[in-house]
Design a protein around this motif. Structure first.
Motif, PDB file in Angstrom:
ATOM      1  N   ILE C 167      25.680  72.734  52.784  1.00 46.39           N
ATOM      2  CA  ILE C 167      24.491  72.731  54.057  1.00 46.39           C
ATOM      3  C   ILE C 167      24.636  71.396  54.721  1.00 46.39           C
ATOM      4  O   ILE C 167      24.728  70.360  54.208  1.00 46.39           O
ATOM      5  N   PRO C 168      24.524  71.621  55.942  1.00 49.66           N
ATOM      6  CA  PRO C 168      24.767  70.104  56.901  1.00 49.66           C
ATOM      7  C   PRO C 168      23.810  69.083  56.569  1.00 49.66           C
ATOM      8  O   PRO C 168      22.509  69.405  56.218  1.00 49.66           O
ATOM      9  N   GLU C 169      24.186  67.939  56.365  1.00 52.50           N
ATOM     10  CA  GLU C 169      23.633  66.835  56.183  1.00 52.50           C
ATOM     11  C   GLU C 169      21.944  66.437  56.802  1.00 52.50           C
ATOM     12  O   GLU C 169      20.872  66.501  56.097  1.00 52.50           O
ATOM     13  N   GLY C 170      22.057  66.899  57.870  1.00 56.72           N
ATOM     14  CA  GLY C 170      20.604  66.732  58.812  1.00 56.72           C
ATOM     15  C   GLY C 170      19.772  67.595  58.207  1.00 56.72           C
ATOM     16  O   GLY C 170      18.713  67.432  58.025  1.00 56.72           O
ATOM     17  N   ILE C 171      20.042  68.747  58.107  1.00 56.43           N
ATOM     18  CA  ILE C 171      19.195  70.052  57.478  1.00 56.43           C
ATOM     19  C   ILE C 171      18.731  69.547  56.184  1.00 56.43           C
ATOM     20  O   ILE C 171      17.298  69.668  55.777  1.00 56.43           O
ATOM     21  N   THR C 172      19.656  69.134  55.224  1.00 55.70           N
ATOM     22  CA  THR C 172      19.320  68.662  53.922  1.00 55.70           C
ATOM     23  C   THR C 172      18.330  67.426  53.885  1.00 55.70           C
ATOM     24  O   THR C 172      17.090  67.402  53.199  1.00 55.70           O
ATOM     25  N   ILE C 173      18.505  66.647  54.780  1.00 53.45           N
ATOM     26  CA  ILE C 173      17.652  65.480  54.909  1.00 53.45           C
ATOM     27  C   ILE C 173      16.141  65.771  55.235  1.00 53.45           C
ATOM     28  O   ILE C 173      15.057  65.490  54.628  1.00 53.45           O
ATOM     29  N   THR C 174      16.346  66.758  56.178  1.00 52.76           N
ATOM     30  CA  THR C 174      14.985  67.132  56.997  1.00 52.76           C
ATOM     31  C   THR C 174      14.279  67.884  55.806  1.00 52.76           C
ATOM     32  O   THR C 174      12.931  67.704  55.703  1.00 52.76           O
ATOM     33  N   THR C 175      14.724  68.613  55.169  1.00 51.41           N
ATOM     34  CA  THR C 175      14.199  69.589  54.066  1.00 51.41           C
ATOM     35  C   THR C 175      13.566  68.626  53.055  1.00 51.41           C
ATOM     36  O   THR C 175      12.572  68.860  52.527  1.00 51.41           O
ATOM     37  N   GLY C 176      14.425  67.687  52.733  1.00 53.91           N
ATOM     38  CA  GLY C 176      13.929  66.683  51.773  1.00 53.91           C
ATOM     39  C   GLY C 176      12.655  66.016  51.873  1.00 53.91           C
ATOM     40  O   GLY C 176      11.747  66.009  51.179  1.00 53.91           O
ATOM     41  N   PHE C 177      12.706  65.587  53.382  1.00 52.77           N
ATOM     42  CA  PHE C 177      11.231  64.755  53.700  1.00 52.77           C
ATOM     43  C   PHE C 177      10.273  65.825  53.986  1.00 52.77           C
ATOM     44  O   PHE C 177       9.096  65.462  53.514  1.00 52.77           O
ATOM     45  N   VAL C 178      10.290  66.999  54.479  1.00 56.27           N
ATOM     46  CA  VAL C 178       9.357  67.873  54.305  1.00 56.27           C
ATOM     47  C   VAL C 178       8.617  68.442  53.007  1.00 56.27           C
ATOM     48  O   VAL C 178       7.484  68.166  52.640  1.00 56.27           O
ATOM     49  N   VAL C 179       9.794  68.700  52.192  1.00 58.16           N
ATOM     50  CA  VAL C 179       9.199  69.230  50.830  1.00 58.16           C
ATOM     51  C   VAL C 179       8.526  68.059  50.150  1.00 58.16           C
ATOM     52  O   VAL C 179       7.400  67.927  49.469  1.00 58.16           O
ATOM     53  N   GLY C 180       9.108  66.892  50.178  1.00 58.21           N
ATOM     54  CA  GLY C 180       8.950  65.664  49.430  1.00 58.21           C
ATOM     55  C   GLY C 180       7.521  65.086  49.715  1.00 58.21           C
ATOM     56  O   GLY C 180       6.693  64.861  49.102  1.00 58.21           O
ATOM     57  N   VAL C 181       7.646  65.094  50.953  1.00 58.36           N
ATOM     58  CA  VAL C 181       6.299  64.345  51.589  1.00 58.36           C
ATOM     59  C   VAL C 181       5.003  65.239  51.631  1.00 58.36           C
ATOM     60  O   VAL C 181       4.029  64.801  50.867  1.00 58.36           O
ATOM     61  N   THR C 182       5.249  66.327  51.724  1.00 60.67           N
ATOM     62  CA  THR C 182       4.103  67.481  51.519  1.00 60.67           C
ATOM     63  C   THR C 182       3.530  67.299  50.119  1.00 60.67           C
ATOM     64  O   THR C 182       2.217  67.443  49.741  1.00 60.67           O
TER      65      THR C 182
END
Lengths: 202, 202, 202
Positions: C167-182
């Motif tokens: 999966i492209p890194e941009g999506i991976t990073i965004t997902t990480g932030f959304v999931v982690g911070v939430t």
């Protein structure tokens, strides 16, 4: 000359480390470990942080023997060392400056950036005491007592400036000792210390 | 053979680390971290001090899984482990000797000087327990209890001497285990300990 | 983008480190050290464990200046920071995710095994706080409070899985932030925490 002062300093540091271990009722092995880490722990942390392998003392077994011997010798001499504590404070000040200068010169030689050079000097100067205090389960005194880390900082800064200006190393080192030891002695005499930050959430 | 003992030893160390974390009411993540560091922390410190990268366990993910599993398994088994503490003290003694021998052989292979070889053995043997105690906020027990570091020292010294004499490794390792485990067991049985240095400034 | 979040995060971490030092009545040098280690200590430990020299911040003097400045600035701003603690908890959550993602990507690039990649992420995320607490002489809070290390673990696991899946890194990073911070925010809101292991030998 720096080497001789270094040897005197690690001996003195090992002895004061041993006394700190004695205050925590450690066995003689614990005394040896704390003596070793107080004397050589700063250089170890510096070498690891700078990625400088093999670590200094691993190439100088004689330093290992010296600090272990000094730590053991401190046990029967505890009362004498305590009585001579002004002498030890002076030796400790010598050591602080010697460690700082050595740490800076190591980082300078490895071509690290300027703030890293200053930090390398300070790590070498004070990390041994921090490790001693963590293992003896107390808040490190260097974070709370008379000017100590600040002396290391000023010596490191002076060394860096004078090196940049191309001043011969002999003069730089001598200046470092004169300034650093004087400042530390004055700080002890007049209880100079940095402002303390006391904060309590209300 | 040494590998099998090593695997048993890191399992046992992870379990005792987990119990120490439980005494401090840590959550299961804290238990995992303390279990990991108790079991593999000694080898980690040794590899860093010797400048040996990549660090051992990073190349053996199965060790990571093993110690994490053992740490978690210790939670439901806490009562049983406590009841079996003589068994665990025996496994811990095996581990102390195994870790020490491995540490010495690593440093010997890297051609370090003799005192460094002995220190590498002792670091591997005892640093895990020291880290555990610092993170659990108490003065490390290895500095204060029955012969422990001394056993590591004697095993390391014996290993070094026998290696220098060209004695086959199998015999050296066997001797290390017999001498080390026996000494540790006797020390526990008769509460042998090193003399303690108690010092209070008057 | 990750870099900007990283800079915000180390600033916030340095400030909370400074407040912790203030609770222990440290002098301003102690405040600077704790601020530095809280912000950059996790990356330092990660680089040492992975054998990645020179260590990151030694090549970025601007990070050193930034965290020292932030730590000093926290002293006059202590009351404000305390009043804004919800904001700081949010910044800390951002930092936790950013540190974890950076740590994973460093280990991935060095081709370490999968569990090592996850551990590298978690070390980067949480070791700074552990060092802060050890130097302030208390049991590390990350081992005892609301989901924190677990958030780092989940983010690291998600990053690793999504990278393997290409999966492209941009999506991976965004997902990480959304999931982690939430997840972290929910944990704080509802006081979610891992089960605690309390063990007392009887």
């Amino acid at each position: 000359m720096l080497t001789i002062i270094y040897l005197i300093a690690i001996t003195a540091e090992a002895m004061t480390g041993a006394l700190a271990a004695g205050r925590r009722n450690m066995d003689i092995f614990g005394v040896a470990v704390i003596a070793f880490l107080t004397a050589l722990g700063g250089g170890t942390v510096r070498d690891i942080v700078l990625g400088r392998f093999p670590i200094g003392w691993t190439q100088h077994p004689e330093y290992i023997y010296l600090v272990l011997f000094a730590g053991m010798a401190a046990i029967p001499l505890a009362r004498t060392i305590h009585r001579l504590s002004p002498v030890f404070l002076f030796l400790d000040a010598l050591g602080l400056v010697a460690f700082t200068l050595i740490g800076c010169s190591v980082a300078l030689e490895m071509k690290y950036a300027e703030p890293v050079i200053i930090m390398a000097g300070m790590i070498t100067g004070i990390a041994g005491g921090v490790i001693r205090d963590v293992l003896c389960n107390r808040v490190p005194v260097v974070f709370r007592q008379e000017l100590y880390a600040s002396v290391s900082f000023i010596v490191a800064l002076a060394y860096l400036l004078m090196s940049k200006l191309g001043i011969p190393e002999g003069i730089t080192i001598t200046t470092g000792f004169v300034v650093g030891v004087t400042l530390r002695m004055l700080a002890l005499r007049w209880h100079l210390s940095l402002p303390v930050f006391s904060w309590e959430a209300k």
